[in-house]
Every structure is written in C-alpha cells, then in structure tokens.
Design an enzyme around this catalytic site. Structure first.
Site, PDB file in Angstrom:
ATOM      1  N   GLY A  12       0.797  -1.230   0.000  1.00  0.00           N
ATOM      2  CA  GLY A  12       0.000   0.000   0.000  1.00  0.00           C
ATOM      3  C   GLY A  12       0.825   1.272   0.000  1.00  0.00           C
ATOM      4  N   ASN A  14       1.401   3.097  -2.553  1.00  0.00           N
ATOM      5  CA  ASN A  14       0.637   4.060  -3.359  1.00  0.00           C
ATOM      6  C   ASN A  14      -0.535   4.622  -2.562  1.00  0.00           C
ATOM      7  OD1 ASN A  14       1.551   4.412  -6.310  1.00  0.00           O
ATOM      8  ND2 ASN A  14       1.835   2.232  -5.923  1.00  0.00           N
ATOM      9  N   MET A  90      -4.509  -6.776  -6.513  1.00  0.00           N
ATOM     10  CA  MET A  90      -4.094  -7.861  -7.394  1.00  0.00           C
ATOM     11  C   MET A  90      -5.211  -8.885  -7.608  1.00  0.00           C
ATOM     12  SD  MET A  90      -1.327  -6.654  -8.153  1.00  0.00           S
ATOM     13  CE  MET A  90       0.433  -6.511  -8.059  1.00  0.00           C
ATOM     14  N   ILE A  92      -8.290  -9.902 -10.561  1.00  0.00           N
ATOM     15  CA  ILE A  92      -9.006  -9.648 -11.805  1.00  0.00           C
ATOM     16  C   ILE A  92     -10.477  -9.476 -11.441  1.00  0.00           C
ATOM     17  CG2 ILE A  92      -9.607 -10.589 -14.067  1.00  0.00           C
ATOM     18  CD1 ILE A  92      -6.793 -10.908 -14.303  1.00  0.00           C
ATOM     19  N   LEU A  93     -11.087  -8.433 -11.975  1.00  0.00           N
ATOM     20  CA  LEU A  93     -12.486  -8.151 -11.649  1.00  0.00           C
ATOM     21  C   LEU A  93     -13.397  -8.627 -12.777  1.00  0.00           C
ATOM     22  CD1 LEU A  93     -11.646  -4.619 -10.298  1.00  0.00           C
ATOM     23  CD2 LEU A  93     -12.497  -6.527  -8.905  1.00  0.00           C
ATOM     24  N   ASN A 107      -6.865   2.592 -12.165  1.00  0.00           N
ATOM     25  CA  ASN A 107      -5.794   1.666 -11.770  1.00  0.00           C
ATOM     26  C   ASN A 107      -4.437   2.285 -12.084  1.00  0.00           C
ATOM     27  OD1 ASN A 107      -4.655  -0.867 -10.936  1.00  0.00           O
ATOM     28  ND2 ASN A 107      -4.336  -1.390 -13.096  1.00  0.00           N
ATOM     29  N   HIS A 109      -0.548   0.966 -13.142  1.00  0.00           N
ATOM     30  CA  HIS A 109       0.134  -0.233 -13.626  1.00  0.00           C
ATOM     31  C   HIS A 109       1.605   0.095 -13.890  1.00  0.00           C
ATOM     32  CE1 HIS A 109       0.549  -4.136 -15.566  1.00  0.00           C
ATOM     33  NE2 HIS A 109       1.253  -3.515 -16.504  1.00  0.00           N
ATOM     34  N   THR A 141     -11.297  -0.953 -17.731  1.00  0.00           N
ATOM     35  CA  THR A 141     -12.341  -1.543 -18.572  1.00  0.00           C
ATOM     36  C   THR A 141     -12.197  -3.064 -18.453  1.00  0.00           C
ATOM     37  OG1 THR A 141     -10.869  -1.427 -20.482  1.00  0.00           O
ATOM     38  CG2 THR A 141     -12.416   0.415 -20.204  1.00  0.00           C
ATOM     39  N   ASP A 145      -5.772  -4.112 -18.000  1.00  0.00           N
ATOM     40  CA  ASP A 145      -4.703  -3.162 -18.317  1.00  0.00           C
ATOM     41  C   ASP A 145      -4.834  -2.544 -19.711  1.00  0.00           C
ATOM     42  OD1 ASP A 145      -3.577  -3.680 -15.812  1.00  0.00           O
ATOM     43  OD2 ASP A 145      -2.310  -5.290 -16.582  1.00  0.00           O
TER      44      ASP A 145
HETATM   45  C1  GAR Z   1       2.545  -0.952  -7.756  1.00  0.00           C
HETATM   46  O1  GAR Z   1       3.799  -0.923  -8.382  1.00  0.00           O
HETATM   47  C2  GAR Z   1       1.436  -1.070  -8.785  1.00  0.00           C
HETATM   48  O2  GAR Z   1       1.735  -0.394  -9.974  1.00  0.00           O
HETATM   49  C3  GAR Z   1       1.389  -2.537  -9.007  1.00  0.00           C
HETATM   50  O3  GAR Z   1       1.561  -3.101  -7.743  1.00  0.00           O
HETATM   51  C4  GAR Z   1       2.386  -2.251  -6.958  1.00  0.00           C
HETATM   52  C5  GAR Z   1       1.737  -2.041  -5.610  1.00  0.00           C
HETATM   53  O4  GAR Z   1       2.597  -1.404  -4.724  1.00  0.00           O
HETATM   54  N1  GAR Z   1       0.145  -2.908  -9.585  1.00  0.00           N
HETATM   55  C6  GAR Z   1      -0.001  -3.882 -10.474  1.00  0.00           C
HETATM   56  O5  GAR Z   1       0.910  -4.588 -10.862  1.00  0.00           O
HETATM   57  C7  GAR Z   1      -1.416  -4.069 -10.966  1.00  0.00           C
HETATM   58  N2  GAR Z   1      -1.449  -5.039 -12.021  1.00  0.00           N
HETATM   59  P1  GAR Z   1       2.046  -0.770  -3.364  1.00  0.00           P
HETATM   60  O6  GAR Z   1       1.187  -1.829  -2.670  1.00  0.00           O
HETATM   61  O7  GAR Z   1       3.258  -0.454  -2.573  1.00  0.00           O
HETATM   62  O8  GAR Z   1       1.247   0.432  -3.717  1.00  0.00           O
END
Ligand code: GAR
Length: 210
Positions: A12, A14, A90, A92-93, A107, A109, A141, A145
């Site tokens: 988390g 982000n 993580m 898929i919806l 999202n 990515h 969508t 991705d």
């Molecule tokens: C991030 O790098 C995000 O872009 C990626 O997971 C990480 C989560 O980091 N997301 C994906 O790969 C989605 N397919 P965080 O939990 O430290 O925010």
C-alpha cells in the site's frame, strides 16, 4: 472534497502517497474507505494509523469471482465514492463489476501501457532492452490493463538497472504520478470520454519534477 475508496492487496505504498496528498491538502479529496482482499495486507496498518475506515473482504472465503465482486460492489456503494482507486489491487475483476463502475474505476500499472500488461513488467522491460520504462494511470475496462490511459510517468532505464532497482524507481514515479492523476480527475481536467478520445496520454518525464 472528493470521496475516494482505495482497493489494495499488499504494502500500500501508493495508498500512502494518496493519504499524504490528501492530508497535506495537495489533493482536494479524502479516502473514505480502504478495502483489502488479503488479511495480512500492510495497507490495513496504514489505514489504522491515519484513522481511515477499512474493510477486509477475503477472496478465499467466497465461492467464485461473482460472489466476491458482488460483496465488493456492495461495500463500495455503501461508501458513496466519487472515485474507486486500485492501488496494487491484485485481483481480476468480473466484467459486471467493471461495467458497473466504469468511468470511476482507476488503476495504476507499472509499465508504459500498452507495453507489458499483466505481471513481471520490470523484468520484461529489461529483457526487451527497452531504454524507457514507467507507470500508467488508466481507467479500468473489462480487458485487463487496456482501459483509456490518463497519464504516464516515464524514466530512463540505466545500464546498471536490475529488476529490484527498477521496481524501486518506478515506485517513486508512481507515488508522484497517482496523486497527480487523481487531482486531474477531481478537478474535471480529464474524464473517461476524453481519455478514450485522446490518441496518446499525457506523459510526464519522471526524471524531472512532476
Ligand atoms: C505498484 O507498483 C502497482 O503499480 C502494481 O503493484 C504495486 C503495488 O505497490 N500494480 C499492479 O501490478 C497491478 N497489475 P504498493 O502496494 O506499494 O502500492
């Protein structure tokens, strides 16, 4: 203030960047709910620290994706969000879920989409000998991705980069990029239709200041 629901599965970081942007006033928004699908997700700890309500919806306790997504949708609706922010979520919806929230579901990515949808993006960029790599914030969508991009943060791959160093540097990009993208959404500078129409997303060079 815009109401954000954040969906996360793990660390988390982000989510933390979004919390910080809200708390500092850089973002005219508040996280009204964090939802995680894994009991040990550190994001839960971050929510607790900042007094943000959180819900665990453990996907392993649901018979199928439809049942999980139905519960997730109900919990989200209850929080009345303007935006639903996937931050390292993580899962898929289902198409039904995505359709219901399309236009409000965002999202991030870790690649310069349409390059490298899916997993292991850093390894794939290195393997391909790419000179640039980055992260993309996009509308979600049904095709994973592939939704309309809002903004990309780009950096140069250095000669001595490996998966770990790239991952760290991309995280740094993401932590600046996601609050920026949400700010644009909150201010109405971009929406789903406009994102769909633009031939290329805004790009910020992450070696400079975002
Ligand atoms: C991030 O790098 C995000 O872009 C990626 O997971 C990480 C989560 O980091 N997301 C994906 O790969 C989605 N397919 P965080 O939990 O430290 O925010």
């Amino acid at each position: 203030k815009a109401r954000l629901v954040v969906l996360a599965s793990g660390n988390g970081s982000n989510f933390q960047a979004i919390i910080d942007a809200c708390e500092s006033g850089r973002l005219d928004a508040e996280v009204v709910l964090l939802v995680v699908n894994r009991p040990g997700a550190y994001a839960l700890e971050r929510a607790r620290t900042h007094g943000i309500p959180s819900r665990l919806i453990d996907h392993t306790t649901y018979p199928d994706r439809e049942a999980f997504d139905a519960e997730l949708a109900a919990v989200i609706d209850e929080a009345r969000p303007d935006w639903i922010i996937m931050a390292g979520f993580m899962r898929i919806l289902t198409d039904g879920f995505v359709d219901r929230f399309q236009g409000r579901l965002i999202n991030i990515h870790p690649s310069l989409l349409p390059k490298y949808p899916g997993m292991n993006t850093h390894a794939r960029a290195l393997e391909a000998g790419d000179l640039k790599h980055g992260a993309t914030v996009h509308f979600v969508t049904p095709t994973v991705d592939a939704g309309p991009p809002i903004v990309q943060g780009r950096l140069e791959i250095l000669d001595n980069d490996d998966v770990e160093s790239l991952k760290q540097r991309i995280h740094g990009v993401e932590h600046r990029l996601y609050p920026l993208a949400i700010d644009w959404l909150v201010k109405g500078k971009i929406d789903f239709e406009r994102a769909e129409k633009q031939s290329r997303p805004a790009v910020v060079d992450a070696s400079g200041a975002l």
